[in-house]
Motif scaffolding. Structure first.
Motif, PDB file in Angstrom:
ATOM      1  N   TYR A   1       0.776  -1.232   0.000  1.00 53.40           N
ATOM      2  CA  TYR A   1       0.000   0.000   0.000  1.00 53.40           C
ATOM      3  C   TYR A   1       0.811   1.286   0.000  1.00 53.40           C
ATOM      4  O   TYR A   1       0.250   2.366  -0.147  1.00 53.40           O
ATOM      5  CB  TYR A   1      -0.977  -0.015   1.189  1.00 53.40           C
ATOM      6  N   GLU A   2       2.120   1.180   0.149  1.00 50.37           N
ATOM      7  CA  GLU A   2       2.939   2.385   0.199  1.00 50.37           C
ATOM      8  C   GLU A   2       4.056   2.406  -0.848  1.00 50.37           C
ATOM      9  O   GLU A   2       4.820   3.355  -0.894  1.00 50.37           O
ATOM     10  CB  GLU A   2       3.564   2.542   1.597  1.00 50.37           C
ATOM     11  N   THR A   3       4.165   1.350  -1.667  1.00 51.71           N
ATOM     12  CA  THR A   3       5.227   1.283  -2.670  1.00 51.71           C
ATOM     13  C   THR A   3       4.652   0.811  -3.999  1.00 51.71           C
ATOM     14  O   THR A   3       3.463   0.491  -4.098  1.00 51.71           O
ATOM     15  CB  THR A   3       6.344   0.296  -2.247  1.00 51.71           C
ATOM     16  N   ASN A   4       5.500   0.711  -4.995  1.00 56.31           N
ATOM     17  CA  ASN A   4       5.042   0.194  -6.285  1.00 56.31           C
ATOM     18  C   ASN A   4       5.254  -1.317  -6.393  1.00 56.31           C
ATOM     19  O   ASN A   4       5.107  -1.895  -7.459  1.00 56.31           O
ATOM     20  CB  ASN A   4       5.724   0.922  -7.440  1.00 56.31           C
ATOM     21  N   ALA A   5       5.567  -1.987  -5.293  1.00 62.24           N
ATOM     22  CA  ALA A   5       5.849  -3.422  -5.304  1.00 62.24           C
ATOM     23  C   ALA A   5       4.733  -4.277  -5.918  1.00 62.24           C
ATOM     24  O   ALA A   5       5.036  -5.261  -6.592  1.00 62.24           O
ATOM     25  CB  ALA A   5       6.184  -3.906  -3.889  1.00 62.24           C
ATOM     26  N   PRO A   6       3.432  -3.947  -5.732  1.00 63.08           N
ATOM     27  CA  PRO A   6       2.402  -4.792  -6.347  1.00 63.08           C
ATOM     28  C   PRO A   6       2.072  -4.419  -7.798  1.00 63.08           C
ATOM     29  O   PRO A   6       1.271  -5.090  -8.434  1.00 63.08           O
ATOM     30  CB  PRO A   6       1.189  -4.575  -5.443  1.00 63.08           C
ATOM     31  N   PHE A   7       2.687  -3.377  -8.331  1.00 63.74           N
ATOM     32  CA  PHE A   7       2.388  -2.964  -9.701  1.00 63.74           C
ATOM     33  C   PHE A   7       2.906  -4.018 -10.671  1.00 63.74           C
ATOM     34  O   PHE A   7       3.898  -4.697 -10.418  1.00 63.74           O
ATOM     35  CB  PHE A   7       3.042  -1.628 -10.021  1.00 63.74           C
ATOM     36  N   LEU A   8       2.233  -4.156 -11.794  1.00 63.26           N
ATOM     37  CA  LEU A   8       2.627  -5.130 -12.803  1.00 63.26           C
ATOM     38  C   LEU A   8       3.658  -4.550 -13.761  1.00 63.26           C
ATOM     39  O   LEU A   8       3.543  -3.407 -14.200  1.00 63.26           O
ATOM     40  CB  LEU A   8       1.399  -5.597 -13.592  1.00 63.26           C
ATOM     41  N   VAL A   9       4.656  -5.370 -14.080  1.00 68.28           N
ATOM     42  CA  VAL A   9       5.699  -4.998 -15.040  1.00 68.28           C
ATOM     43  C   VAL A   9       5.521  -5.881 -16.267  1.00 68.28           C
ATOM     44  O   VAL A   9       5.422  -7.111 -16.154  1.00 68.28           O
ATOM     45  CB  VAL A   9       7.114  -5.223 -14.452  1.00 68.28           C
ATOM     46  N   ARG A  10       5.507  -5.257 -17.427  1.00 67.58           N
ATOM     47  CA  ARG A  10       5.417  -6.002 -18.691  1.00 67.58           C
ATOM     48  C   ARG A  10       6.740  -6.722 -18.946  1.00 67.58           C
ATOM     49  O   ARG A  10       7.800  -6.116 -18.842  1.00 67.58           O
ATOM     50  CB  ARG A  10       5.155  -5.040 -19.843  1.00 67.58           C
ATOM     51  N   SER A  11       6.664  -7.984 -19.301  1.00 64.24           N
ATOM     52  CA  SER A  11       7.885  -8.741 -19.609  1.00 64.24           C
ATOM     53  C   SER A  11       8.501  -8.312 -20.938  1.00 64.24           C
ATOM     54  O   SER A  11       9.709  -8.406 -21.114  1.00 64.24           O
ATOM     55  CB  SER A  11       7.589 -10.240 -19.646  1.00 64.24           C
ATOM     56  N   ASP A  12       7.679  -7.812 -21.861  1.00 62.54           N
ATOM     57  CA  ASP A  12       8.194  -7.451 -23.183  1.00 62.54           C
ATOM     58  C   ASP A  12       8.933  -6.111 -23.198  1.00 62.54           C
ATOM     59  O   ASP A  12       9.904  -5.942 -23.932  1.00 62.54           O
ATOM     60  CB  ASP A  12       7.088  -7.460 -24.236  1.00 62.54           C
TER      61      ASP A  12
ATOM     62  N   GLY B   1      -2.991  -7.777 -27.856  1.00 63.02           N
ATOM     63  CA  GLY B   1      -2.616  -9.164 -27.588  1.00 63.02           C
ATOM     64  C   GLY B   1      -2.288  -9.387 -26.128  1.00 63.02           C
ATOM     65  O   GLY B   1      -2.358  -8.479 -25.303  1.00 63.02           O
ATOM     66  N   ASP B   2      -1.934 -10.619 -25.849  1.00 59.50           N
ATOM     67  CA  ASP B   2      -1.618 -10.990 -24.467  1.00 59.50           C
ATOM     68  C   ASP B   2      -0.278 -10.393 -24.035  1.00 59.50           C
ATOM     69  O   ASP B   2       0.658 -10.298 -24.840  1.00 59.50           O
ATOM     70  CB  ASP B   2      -1.566 -12.508 -24.332  1.00 59.50           C
ATOM     71  N   ILE B   3      -0.220 -10.013 -22.763  1.00 59.52           N
ATOM     72  CA  ILE B   3       0.984  -9.397 -22.200  1.00 59.52           C
ATOM     73  C   ILE B   3       1.387 -10.177 -20.954  1.00 59.52           C
ATOM     74  O   ILE B   3       0.642 -10.223 -19.968  1.00 59.52           O
ATOM     75  CB  ILE B   3       0.734  -7.921 -21.812  1.00 59.52           C
ATOM     76  N   ALA B   4       2.556 -10.795 -21.005  1.00 55.69           N
ATOM     77  CA  ALA B   4       3.075 -11.488 -19.825  1.00 55.69           C
ATOM     78  C   ALA B   4       3.569 -10.428 -18.830  1.00 55.69           C
ATOM     79  O   ALA B   4       4.292  -9.506 -19.209  1.00 55.69           O
ATOM     80  CB  ALA B   4       4.214 -12.420 -20.214  1.00 55.69           C
ATOM     81  N   CYS B   5       3.145 -10.566 -17.590  1.00 55.70           N
ATOM     82  CA  CYS B   5       3.495  -9.588 -16.554  1.00 55.70           C
ATOM     83  C   CYS B   5       3.818 -10.294 -15.243  1.00 55.70           C
ATOM     84  O   CYS B   5       3.387 -11.418 -15.008  1.00 55.70           O
ATOM     85  CB  CYS B   5       2.328  -8.642 -16.284  1.00 55.70           C
ATOM     86  N   ALA B   6       4.553  -9.606 -14.413  1.00 58.91           N
ATOM     87  CA  ALA B   6       4.804 -10.038 -13.037  1.00 58.91           C
ATOM     88  C   ALA B   6       4.819  -8.783 -12.182  1.00 58.91           C
ATOM     89  O   ALA B   6       5.088  -7.682 -12.674  1.00 58.91           O
ATOM     90  CB  ALA B   6       6.134 -10.779 -12.934  1.00 58.91           C
ATOM     91  N   THR B   7       4.542  -8.945 -10.891  1.00 59.48           N
ATOM     92  CA  THR B   7       4.583  -7.780 -10.020  1.00 59.48           C
ATOM     93  C   THR B   7       6.028  -7.302  -9.864  1.00 59.48           C
ATOM     94  O   THR B   7       6.980  -8.064 -10.051  1.00 59.48           O
ATOM     95  CB  THR B   7       4.002  -8.089  -8.625  1.00 59.48           C
TER      96      THR B   7
END
Length: 187
Positions: free
Chosen positions: A88-99, A155-161
Motif C-alpha cells: 500500500y505504500e510502494t510500487n511493489a504490487p504494480f505489474l511490469v510487462r515482460s516485453d 494481444g496478451d501481455i506477460a506480466c509479473a509484479t
C-alpha cells in the motif's frame, strides 16, 4: 529523516562514516555503544567507526550491491518484510510487462485507459487499476507476488509484479554467491 538512535540497540553503518561527515551523529552512535548497544560497520577499510565496531564486515570495494541483494534474498526467503507496507505504500504490487520492462497501465489494456494509471494483480490473476501510486482499490484482493498473462489491446501481455521480479533477482544472490563476490563469509 534522522535515525532514532536514542531508542535503538543496534546501529548499522554502511557507506557512511559519521566521524568524518557528521560529528554530532558520531557522538549519538557512540552513546548507543556506551549504553550496551551494538555497532555493525560495512566497509572495506577498518577505519573510523569500523575500528570500534562490534562487527566489522569487510566487503570488497564495489561489491556492496551484491551484499545488499544477498541480504534482501534472505529477508524475502524468511518473510522478513512488511507486506502491508509494500502493498500500500510502494510500487511493489504494480505489474511490469515482460516485453518492455515498463509498468503496465490502463492504456495497455483498455481503449479508454489512462496511461498514468498503473495496474495491479488481484488474487484472481486479473489486472486492476489504481489512480495513482499508493492507491489501493479492493485492497484485500491485491497480491504482492505473482505473475499473469493479461489480455491487452494488442494481444496478451506477460506480466509479473514489481516485487516478484525483485524477489527473482535477489534469488540470484544466495549466500555462496555473495561470499564469492564480496569476500564476506556466510558464518
Amino acid at each position: 529523516g534522522v535515525p532514532d538512535l536514542e531508542r535503538t540497540s543496534c546501529v548499522l553503518l554502511w557507506g557512511h562514516n559519521p566521524n568524518a561527515s557528521w560529528p554530532a551523529q558520531a557522538q549519538r552512535v557512540a552513546a548507543v555503544k556506551a549504553r550496551g548497544g551494538k555497532v555493525v560497520v560495512i566497509d572495506p577499510r577498518r577505519a573510523g567507526p569500523a575500528i570500534k565496531a562490534d562487527e566489522w564486515v569487510r566487503v570488497r570495494p564495489g561489491t556492496d550491491g551484491a551484499l545488499a541483494l544477498g541480504f534482501a534474498n534472505i529477508a524475502i526467503s524468511e518473510g522478513w518484510y512488511d507486506e502491508a507496507f509494500l502493498k500500500y505504500e510502494t510500487n511493489a504490487p504494480f505489474l511490469v510487462r515482460s516485453d518492455t520492462n515498463m509498468l503496465l497501465t490502463e492504456a495497455d489494456v483498455r481503449a479508454d485507459g489512462d496511461a498514468d494509471r498503473f495496474m495491479l494483480l488481484n488474487s484472481s490473476g486479473d489486472a486492476v487499476s489504481v489512480e495513482s501510486e499508493g492507491a489501493t482499490p479492493g485492497a484485500q484482493t491485491i497480491v504482492l507476488r505473482g505473475s499473469s498473462t493479461i489480455h491487452g489491446l494488442h494481444g496478451d501481455i506477460a506480466c509479473a509484479t514489481v516485487f516478484e521480479r525483485y524477489a527473482q533477482r535477489c534469488a540470484e544472490y544466495p549466500a555462496s554467491r555473495v561470499e564469492t563476490i564480496t569476500g564476506v563469509g556466510s558464518d
